[in-house]
Design a protein around this motif. Structure first.
Motif, PDB file in Angstrom:
ATOM      1  N   ALA A 235       0.817  -1.221   0.000  1.00 30.89           N
ATOM      2  CA  ALA A 235       0.000   0.000   0.000  1.00 30.89           C
ATOM      3  C   ALA A 235       0.846   1.265   0.000  1.00 30.89           C
ATOM      4  O   ALA A 235       0.477   2.258  -0.627  1.00 30.89           O
ATOM      5  CB  ALA A 235      -0.929   0.007   1.216  1.00 30.89           C
TER       6      ALA A 235
ATOM      7  N   VAL B  74      -3.533   3.084  -5.271  1.00 33.28           N
ATOM      8  CA  VAL B  74      -3.899   2.753  -3.893  1.00 33.28           C
ATOM      9  C   VAL B  74      -4.331   4.018  -3.149  1.00 33.28           C
ATOM     10  O   VAL B  74      -3.644   5.037  -3.193  1.00 33.28           O
ATOM     11  CB  VAL B  74      -2.722   2.086  -3.143  1.00 33.28           C
TER      12      VAL B  74
ATOM     13  N   SER C 105      -8.282  -0.276  -2.830  1.00 30.06           N
ATOM     14  CA  SER C 105      -7.636  -0.424  -4.139  1.00 30.06           C
ATOM     15  C   SER C 105      -8.143  -1.687  -4.794  1.00 30.06           C
ATOM     16  O   SER C 105      -8.788  -2.530  -4.154  1.00 30.06           O
ATOM     17  CB  SER C 105      -6.108  -0.492  -3.997  1.00 30.06           C
TER      18      SER C 105
END
Length: 503
Positions: free
Chosen positions: A314, A335, A359
C-alpha cells in the motif's frame, strides 16, 4: 483467452525466467510448456478445475513456479504450504481450504503421507483426495486449457493467526494483477532486471513482490532453495543483480557475515551491492541502526514499504527522491490510504490513526468466513489494524493496534517507537517492548534488553538518559526499574535485563 501473466510470458520465449544458481536455467518457453503439462495433469478428464483448491508443498525453484502457473491455467486456486510448518499447521491449511489435490516435492512425501491418510479416513475430507509428486512423469501432448476470467479466485494465503486461528486470505487474478502492476510502475521493473529470490513462497512478499513482479516484467528470477548468508553474498558478489528484496532479519544476518570476512572480499561484496539499482526491506519494522549500517556496507539506503497479506503493498518510499529513515513513504499507484480514529473519523495530519486501504489489489474475502470479511471493512475501506501517523507527507508506522500499542495511564504508547529509542543507547544491542497488565495504569511498558558485550547499565544513568530521550517521542515521564534475568530465560546473551518503564 489466456491470463495476462501467460500472454506476457509468451513474448519472452527463450529469455531466462528462472535460474537456480550453479544448477540449471529455465526459459519462459520452458515455464509455459511445463505449466501447461501440469495443468493437463491436474485436469485429468475435466475441462476446468472451477476453483478447486490445490495445495502445493514445493521448495523454491522451477517446480514451484511451474506448479503455481499450472494450477492457475487449469482454473484452480493455489494454496501454498509452508515447507517448514509442522503437521498441525499443514493439516489445518489443507482442511480449511478444502483442498482436493495436493502437489508435493518428494522430500515432503513422508510428512504429508500421514496427513493424507488421516484425511481420507475422516468425514471432514473427501476420500478421493488426490496427491501428486513433482517427480511424476507429466502428460504429453497437452490438452486444451480452459479460459480463466480475471475475476476468478487465484490464491489462498494464510495469516499468521496471532489473534486466533489463521484466516485464508483469498485474492483473485485481478487482485494480483493490480498489486503487481502497481509495483511495476513504482519500482520501474523491466525485462532487463535480475533479482535474487530468497524469501518464503507462502507469503505475499515472496510470491507477489519478487516472483510475480519479475515474471510479469519478463525479468530473470534467480532462486535458492533456502536462505544461506554465504550463498546470498556469493550471488551478490558476482555483480550482475539489479534488485534485491529481504526482511530486516536477513539484512542483519548478511551484515554479520560481511563483518566476519576479510577486507578484500568485503570490497568485492560491497561493490556487488553498489551495482544494483534497488534494495528493498519489508514485512517487519526496519531499525534505523540496521538501515544505517547496511548503507555503510552497500551504498544503498534501503527502500522501506508497507503492506500485508490482505492488500499487497500500500505504501512505499520513492524509487527516486528522498527516503526518510523510519518512514514507509506514500501510497503506491492505484492505492488510496486514509487514517481514522476509533470512531472511524478522519484524523488530522500529525495525529495517529488506523490505516485503512482501498484499491483493486485488496483481497476478495476470508475463505468461508463471511463474518470476519464483513468486520474487516468499513464503508468499502479495508481496516488494517495498524496505527500510523503522517509527518512531512510521509507515513510512519506506530505498530499493530492489538499488539504494539500500549495503553498506559490514558496514553497510547508505540512499542516500536520505544524500541527504536532504546536501540540508540550505546550499551544496548537489542530490545523488545511489550505491555504488561497493571491494575493502576492499565498497562505498564516493559522492555527486555540485551546489552553489548562487556557493557554495564546503572539504574541512575539509564533513568536519566531515558527520561530525556523518550520525552522527545512524547512518551509520558517514566520511572525505570532494572532487574537481572536468569541466563536460561534469554539464552546465551550478555547481561540480559528486564526494564519496566512506568510512572
Amino acid at each position: 483467452m489466456h491470463l495476462p501473466l501467460i500472454n506476457r510470458a509468451q513474448e519472452h520465449g527463450e529469455k531466462i525466467a528462472i535460474l537456480v544458481p550453479n544448477v540449471e536455467a529455465f526459459t519462459y518457453r520452458d515455464l509455459l510448456y511445463v505449466s501447461s503439462q501440469i495443468a493437463t495433469n491436474l485436469l485429468q478428464d475435466t475441462e476446468d478445475l472451477e476453483e478447486q483448491r490445490v495445495a502445493l508443498m514445493i521448495p523454491p525453484g522451477f517446480d514451484y513456479v511451474a506448479t503455481q502457473w499450472g494450477i492457475w491455467r487449469a482454473g484452480g486456486i493455489a494454496v501454498p504450504l509452508c515447507v517448514s510448518h509442522p503437521r498441525p499447521e499443514l493439516e489445518y491449511a489443507i482442511v480449511n481450504s478444502g483442498a482436493s489435490i495436493i502437489v508435493a516435492h518428494p522430500d515432503f512425501e513422508e510428512i504429508l503421507r500421514p496427513i493424507l491418510l488421516a484425511l481420507r479416513n475422516s468425514n471432514a475430507q473427501a476420500p478421493n483426495l488426490r496427491s501428486i509428486l513433482t517427480s511424476e512423469t507429466l502428460p504429453n501432448p497437452v490438452d486444451r486449457l480452459p479460459e480463466v476470467n480475471l475475476a476468478r479466485r487465484a490464491l489462498i494465503l494464510y495469516t499468521s493467526g496471532t489473534t486466533g486461528k489463521p484466516k485464508g486470505v483469498v485474492t483473485t487474478h485481478q487482485n494480483i494483477q493490480a498489486q503487481v502492476t502497481s509495483l511495476i510502475a513504482a519500482w520501474e521493473w523491466t525485462s532487463r532486471d535480475r533479482i535474487l529470490h530468497i524469501l518464503p513462497l507462502h507469503h505475499v512478499h515472496g510470491i507477489i513482490n519478487v516472483l510475480t513482479c519479475a515474471l510479469w516484467a519478463g525479468a530473470e528470477c534467480r532462486m535458492v532453495s533456502k536462505f544461506d548468508a554465504e550463498t546470498v553474498w556469493q550471488c551478490i558478489g558476482d555483480g550482475d543483480l539489479t534488485l534485491f528484496m529481504a526482511v530486516p532479519t536477513i539484512y542483519v544476518k548478511l551484515m554479520s557475515t560481511w563483518e566476519n570476512t576479510n577486507p578484500e572480499r568485503q570490497k568485492i561484496l560491497s561493490a556487488g551491492c553498489a551495482k544494483m539499482r534497488l534494495m528493498v526491506s519489508g514485512s517487519a519494522a526496519l531499525p534505523v541502526r540496521v538501515l544505517e549500517k547496511w548503507q555503510s556496507i552497500s551504498g544503498h539506503l534501503l527502500l522501506e514499504r508497507y503492506g500485508m497479506t490482505e492488500i499487497g503493498m500500500a505504501l512505499s518510499n520513492p524509487l527516486h527522491g528522498q527516503r526518510l529513515p523510519g518512514y514507509v513513504g506514500v501510497p503506491l499507484p492505484g492505492v488510496e490510504v486514509r487514517l481514522v480514529d476509533e470512531d472511524g473519523t478522519l484524523v488530522p495530519s500529525g495525529s495517529p490513526g488506523e490505516i485503512q486501504v482501498k484499491s483493486h489489489g485488496v483481497f476478495l474475502e476470508y475463505w468461508q468466513n463471511p463474518e470476519a470479511t464483513a468486520t474487516a471493512f468499513q464503508d468499502g475501506w479495508f481496516c488494517t489494524g495498524d496505527l500510523a501517523v503522517v509527518e512531512n507527507g510521509n507515513y510512519r508506522i506506530l505498530g499493530r493496534m492489538s499488539v504494539d500499542i500500549i495503553k498506559t495511564g490514558g496514553y497510547k504508547v508505540s512499542a516500536l517507537e520505544i524500541e527504536e529509542v532504546l536501540r540508540s543507547h550505546p550499551d544496548i544491542h537489542e530490545c523488545a517492548v511489550v505491555g504488561v497488565d497493571d491494575p493502576e495504569w492499565g498497562e505498564r511498558v516493559c522492555a527486555a534488553l540485551v546489552l553489548h558485550p562487556h557493557r554495564q547499565l546503572t539504574l541512575a544513568s539509564l533513568r536519566s538518559w531515558a527520561k530525556e530521550q523518550l520525552a522527545v517521542y512524547k512518551v509520558p515521564t517514566q520511572i525505570l526499574v532494572v532487574t537481572e534475568l536468569p541466563r536460561n530465560v534469554m539464552g546465551k546473551v550478555t547481561k540480559p535485563a528486564v526494564v519496566e518503564l512506568f510512572r
